[in-house]
Design a protein around this motif. Structure first.
Motif: not given
Length: 64
Positions: A28-37, A51-58
């Protein structure tokens, strides 16, 4: 969503209470960085845009 905060912040480290595995938390942390976090401190991530929608989907995809 557990760990979410207003203003585009997310703290995946808070998910430890849900007893997820470290590999899922790291994914999840890697995904957050990939999403621009951007990590701030102690597992707190921020992003300029919503980014709530994207994080929820991830999170759902990872099974958290």
């Amino acid at each position: 969503m557990p760990g979410s905060r207003p203003g585009g912040c997310l703290a995946p480290g808070r998910l430890r209470g849900a007893r997820i595995g470290a590999h899922l938390r790291d994914a999840l942390r890697e995904t957050l960085v990939h999403l621009g976090g951007a990590p701030l401190q102690g597992g707190l991530y921020v992003r300029a845009n919503p980014w709530e929608l994207y994080v929820g989907e991830a999170a759902h995809r990872l099974g958290t």
